[in-house]
Design a protein around this motif. Structure first.
Motif, PDB file in Angstrom:
ATOM      1  N   ASN A 142       1.063  -1.301   0.000  1.00 37.61           N
ATOM      2  CA  ASN A 142       0.024   0.015   0.141  1.00 37.61           C
ATOM      3  C   ASN A 142       0.873   1.409  -0.122  1.00 37.61           C
ATOM      4  O   ASN A 142       0.297   2.220   0.324  1.00 37.61           O
ATOM      5  N   GLN A 205     -15.962  -3.204   7.428  1.00 35.17           N
ATOM      6  CA  GLN A 205     -14.859  -2.698   8.229  1.00 35.17           C
ATOM      7  C   GLN A 205     -15.574  -3.529   9.637  1.00 35.17           C
ATOM      8  O   GLN A 205     -14.705  -3.812  10.520  1.00 35.17           O
ATOM      9  N   ALA A 240      -8.539  -6.958   7.198  1.00 33.43           N
ATOM     10  CA  ALA A 240      -8.913  -5.766   6.589  1.00 33.43           C
ATOM     11  C   ALA A 240     -10.143  -6.052   5.700  1.00 33.43           C
ATOM     12  O   ALA A 240     -10.269  -7.425   5.492  1.00 33.43           O
ATOM     13  N   GLU A 244      -8.842   0.460   2.791  1.00 36.33           N
ATOM     14  CA  GLU A 244      -7.876   0.526   3.520  1.00 36.33           C
ATOM     15  C   GLU A 244      -6.920   1.755   3.257  1.00 36.33           C
ATOM     16  O   GLU A 244      -7.214   2.471   2.198  1.00 36.33           O
ATOM     17  N   THR A 364       0.548  -5.884   4.393  1.00 33.54           N
ATOM     18  CA  THR A 364      -0.112  -4.908   5.243  1.00 33.54           C
ATOM     19  C   THR A 364      -1.211  -5.773   6.518  1.00 33.54           C
ATOM     20  O   THR A 364      -1.712  -5.054   7.364  1.00 33.54           O
ATOM     21  N   CYS A 365      -1.218  -7.156   6.082  1.00 31.14           N
ATOM     22  CA  CYS A 365      -2.021  -7.980   6.888  1.00 31.14           C
ATOM     23  C   CYS A 365      -1.301  -8.129   8.350  1.00 31.14           C
ATOM     24  O   CYS A 365      -1.456  -9.479   8.964  1.00 31.14           O
TER      25      CYS A 365
END
Length: 422
Positions: A142, A205, A240, A244, A364-365
């Motif tokens: 990201n 979310q 997520a 994001e 990002t996880c």
């Protein structure tokens, strides 16, 4: 693309605006790069116009032609499939380093490469993956905003609706795509789609929060098709969904449509058997009715009724291609699932069912993962690979039970849907 009617032009204009405003959330003076098949050129130009209206510094097109690609696979010398043009590597890396946003239009004939030697396609995939490793790592971390979208092509539409004429098939696929991205007929095409997406993102979310709050150490999948799979989750994993944030703080939606919340499995913590519930379109070839058996994370046995050689080629791309990199939860009652349509396009089919992915995990996880290198990510349980290929495992009777660190168990999915909604 068929001749664009006034009604469709309104919807496509709104779709383009949605991609720019919500998909990549383009910022003032930012560059936008659009990857698009030449058959989708009219829509790509609509996205271009929407981007300039939003204040883009520049919009750059990267064209591809699947018919020309097939000719190359059929007639090219074998050695060219191990090569990747230096200028294309520089193209993506340079724009990524300038902070560009990237939109990719995913629209291909699902069987365009039927009959092509799988070795050629595997070699080409390996060459592209190695050359674009840094670029793809940026996107999966990201560092740039990105979004994958689609509009019909004739070849794809005819695969989805084989009994219809070319025109009717394309029209029908347009209608389905508009529904999946929440642009509804009869609505106010001047802004409802953005509002609909804001509500949808809020739901996803909430689902991600349910998973994060429980901090499961493993998930146990079972269904009547023969799936019996335990997926361990690494310490510090993050769920997520919907939207994001980029490393610059820009909120974006990477897929349109999207119905998933997702995280990463522990690389060596997957054991058991999983049965795919939908065909996988991989490199223009269909892999159908397949199952995978895992031991300590690695696929140790597999079988496909159709396209097994392409499944084999996928998993032989590199060492990480036979391990999982993503676990994603999608309600069986999602709009795409309810449509009853098999899209033969992973962007859509993955949002009709829970799915897993072979290959690279999203950094990002993992807490702090976007700042970790490959070795550190691997040490924390994240898989690495040149590929990331989703396949669908959700069904109407899918049960997923989450186990917490204290040994207690909580239903996550009951009869194919989130338990927390019941």
């Amino acid at each position: 693309m068929n001749k664009i009617t006034e009604e469709r032009k309104i919807f496509l204009t709104e779709y383009a605006r949605l991609i720019v405003k919500v998909g990549v959330n383009l910022q003032e003076d930012q560059i936008l790069v659009i990857n698009t098949p030449i058959e989708c050129a009219p829509f790509a130009r609509m996205i271009e116009a929407a981007a300039f209206d939003a204040g883009a510094h520049d919009v750059v097109m990267s064209w591809n032609d699947e018919l020309a690609a097939r000719i190359r696979y059929e007639k090219g010398k074998s050695e060219i499939f191990t090569e990747f043009p230096a200028w294309r590597k520089c193209f993506y890396e340079d724009y990524a380093e300038q902070g560009a946003a990237f939109v990719s239009i995913a629209a291909t004939n699902p069987e365009i490469f039927k009959g092509i030697e799988s070795e050629r396609m595997t070699a080409s995939k390996q060459a592209a993956g190695a050359a674009l490793f840094a670029y793809r790592a940026r996107l999966m971390s990201n560092k740039n905003t990105w979004c994958v979208v689609s509009v019909p092509t004739v070849g794809w539409a005819k695969k989805v609706f084989p009994k219809l004429t070319d025109t009717a098939a394309v029209d029908s696929l347009y209608d389905e795509i508009f529904r999946t991205v929440r642009i509804e007929k009869g609505g106010d095409a001047g802004g409802d789609a953005v509002k609909n997406w804001e509500k949808h993102i809020a739901f996803l979310q909430r689902a991600a929060k349910f998973m994060n709050d429980n901090a499961f150490v493993s998930l146990h999948y079972t269904n009547g098709l023969g799936t019996d799979l335990i997926i361990e989750l690494p310490k510090g994993h993050i769920w997520a969904g919907g939207a994001e944030k980029s490393t610059c703080g820009t909120l974006f939606a990477a897929n349109m449509p999207t119905e998933e919340v997702y995280s990463m499995p522990k690389r060596d913590g997957v054991n058991g058997t999983v049965v795919a519930t939908k065909p996988l379109n991989y490199n223009g070839n269909l892999i159908e009715n397949f199952r995978l058996t895992f031991k300590e994370g690695k696929v140790v046995n597999y079988h496909a009724e159709k396209g097994e050689e392409f499944l084999k080629g996928l998993m032989e791309t590199d060492e990480g291609a036979s391990y999982l990199g993503e676990v994603a939860l999608v309600p069986y009652d999602s709009p795409i699932s309810k449509s009853g349509i098999l899209f033969y396009n992973t962007l859509f089919d993955e949002n009709a069912a829970c799915h897993l992915a072979l290959g690279k995990a999203y950094p990002t996880c993992l807490k702090g993962g976007e700042d970790m290198g490959s070795v550190e990510l691997l040490q924390h349980g994240a898989n690495d690979s040149l590929v990331h290929e989703d396949f669908m495992v959700g069904s109407a009777d899918l049960s997923i039970v989450g186990k917490k660190a204290d040994g207690s168990e909580i239903p996550v999915f009951i009869d194919g849907n989130f338990a927390f909604e019941r």
